[in-house]
Design a protein around this motif. Structure first.
Motif, PDB file in Angstrom:
ATOM      1  N   LEU A  20       4.689   6.161  28.929  1.00  0.00           N
ATOM      2  CA  LEU A  20       3.852   7.329  28.651  1.00  0.00           C
ATOM      3  C   LEU A  20       3.655   8.163  29.915  1.00  0.00           C
ATOM      4  N   LEU A  21       3.429   7.496  31.017  1.00  0.00           N
ATOM      5  CA  LEU A  21       3.244   8.180  32.294  1.00  0.00           C
ATOM      6  C   LEU A  21       4.502   8.939  32.702  1.00  0.00           C
ATOM      7  N   GLU A  27       7.306  16.001  30.999  1.00  0.00           N
ATOM      8  CA  GLU A  27       6.901  17.157  30.193  1.00  0.00           C
ATOM      9  C   GLU A  27       6.152  18.193  31.015  1.00  0.00           C
ATOM     10  N   LEU A  28       5.391  17.757  32.021  1.00  0.00           N
ATOM     11  CA  LEU A  28       4.649  18.686  32.866  1.00  0.00           C
ATOM     12  C   LEU A  28       5.526  19.334  33.935  1.00  0.00           C
ATOM     13  N   GLU A  32      11.253  24.495  38.561  1.00  0.00           N
ATOM     14  CA  GLU A  32      10.777  24.864  39.892  1.00  0.00           C
ATOM     15  C   GLU A  32       9.997  23.751  40.585  1.00  0.00           C
ATOM     16  N   ARG A  33       9.405  22.857  39.799  1.00  0.00           N
ATOM     17  CA  ARG A  33       8.546  21.834  40.392  1.00  0.00           C
ATOM     18  C   ARG A  33       8.548  20.561  39.546  1.00  0.00           C
ATOM     19  N   LEU A  34       8.921  19.466  40.191  1.00  0.00           N
ATOM     20  CA  LEU A  34       8.847  18.166  39.541  1.00  0.00           C
ATOM     21  C   LEU A  34       7.461  17.582  39.756  1.00  0.00           C
ATOM     22  N   ARG A  42      -3.724  11.493  38.868  1.00  0.00           N
ATOM     23  CA  ARG A  42      -4.817  12.268  39.472  1.00  0.00           C
ATOM     24  C   ARG A  42      -5.341  13.321  38.502  1.00  0.00           C
ATOM     25  N   LEU A  43      -4.439  13.988  37.791  1.00  0.00           N
ATOM     26  CA  LEU A  43      -4.838  14.985  36.800  1.00  0.00           C
ATOM     27  C   LEU A  43      -5.675  14.340  35.691  1.00  0.00           C
ATOM     28  N   ALA A  44      -5.236  13.180  35.226  1.00  0.00           N
ATOM     29  CA  ALA A  44      -5.958  12.482  34.155  1.00  0.00           C
ATOM     30  C   ALA A  44      -7.359  12.084  34.615  1.00  0.00           C
TER      31      ALA A  44
END
Length: 74
Positions: A20-21, A27-28, A32-34, A42-44
């Motif tokens: 899931l991680l 998906e995020l 341009e940015r991985l 951290r976002l969660a």
């Protein structure tokens, strides 16, 4: 400018949680940015703290923590 000091945390997660991680980071990410799995965590943390501060989803989070897949393996 000195580098920002960060604390390190090690946790044990299941293969399903790791998948899931990984999927969430993928998906995020954009061409341009991985996005790393650490950034997703951290976002969660920020998102959960924000929702709890607003009184949202408290019972849902508690129910998730009561399930076998989210509890600590002490």
């Amino acid at each position: 400018m000195p580098k920002k000091e960060r604390k390190r945390l090690q946790v044990v997660i299941s293969e399903e949680q790791d998948a899931l991680l990984t999927r969430t980071a993928y998906e995020l990410s954009s061409p341009e940015r991985l996005i790393s799995k650490s950034e997703v965590v951290r976002l969660a943390i920020e998102k959960i703290a924000q929702e709890l501060g607003e009184g949202d989803h408290l019972d849902q989070y508690r129910a998730l923590l009561d399930t076998e897949g989210v509890t600590d393996e002490s």
